[in-house]
Design an enzyme around this catalytic site. Sequence first.
Site: not given
Ligand code: C5P
Length: 239
Positions: A33, A60, A62, A65, A124, A216
């Site tokens: 992603k 991604d 997002k 607009d 999330t 992460r």
């Molecule tokens: O590091 P981590 O596992 O928290 O990364 C989650 C990824 O998913 C990030 O790139 C974040 O932008 C994306 N994301 C999210 N929640 C959402 C949509 C996308 O954490 N609802």
Amino acid sequence: MTNPLIIALDFPDWETTNCFLAQFPTNEPLFVKIGMELFYQAGPQLIKTLKARGYRLFLDLKLYDIPKTVQNAMTVIGQLGVDYTTMHATGGQAMLKAGAIGLKKGAALANVPPAKLLAVTQLTSTSEAQMQAEQLVNVSLPASVAHYAKLAQNAGCDGVICSAQEVPIIREHTNPDFFCVTPGIRPATSQTNDQKRAVTPLAAAQAKSSAIVVGRPITQATQPYQAYQAIKSEWESFK
Ligand code: C5P
């Protein structure tokens, strides 16, 4: 094909990204992603480079607009030939429909298959208390997410981004082939960081997520490939 584990390449530039990817075997069929941080720095060239390596790609960005702007931006994204892409469901029905039209137009112009179009419901990193206080939404968080999922489906989206906690309620309100892509994944031993609705890979599989997004816990691991393999085998352990 098994449901994908998507690695969130949340890195500041191509050099860091390339060093990270060099830790994986070249024949590993990665699905990655690319978010705003990396795309704003490395741009469409990065997409071409990663596609040439055979990776599957989730762009991604997002989008959020007015409908015409989203439609035109999606026409550009559609031409990149990525596998998944995103808009914010809170942009509303007209914006979501315009995005879907733009994406299909772009794919047709470039003669590539259209990306799966996914609507972000509630991030999330948002808790129910925060949603209610800051967005003045007076329903529960799962109810808000289910509402946006129906809106997205009616507007022609292929699925949503949500927490795995909300997949069961979404499945009650949408078609069986509707996609639920779930970030906020944390193995039981990991820190949650800023994620408020985190779920383990196994719980995401049990909840019937269509795909998981993991950042992460893999990108910051001392041994990323081993962390990836452990999360993948937990995710794939439940059929
Ligand atoms: O590091 P981590 O596992 O928290 O990364 C989650 C990824 O998913 C990030 O790139 C974040 O932008 C994306 N994301 C999210 N929640 C959402 C949509 C996308 O954490 N609802």
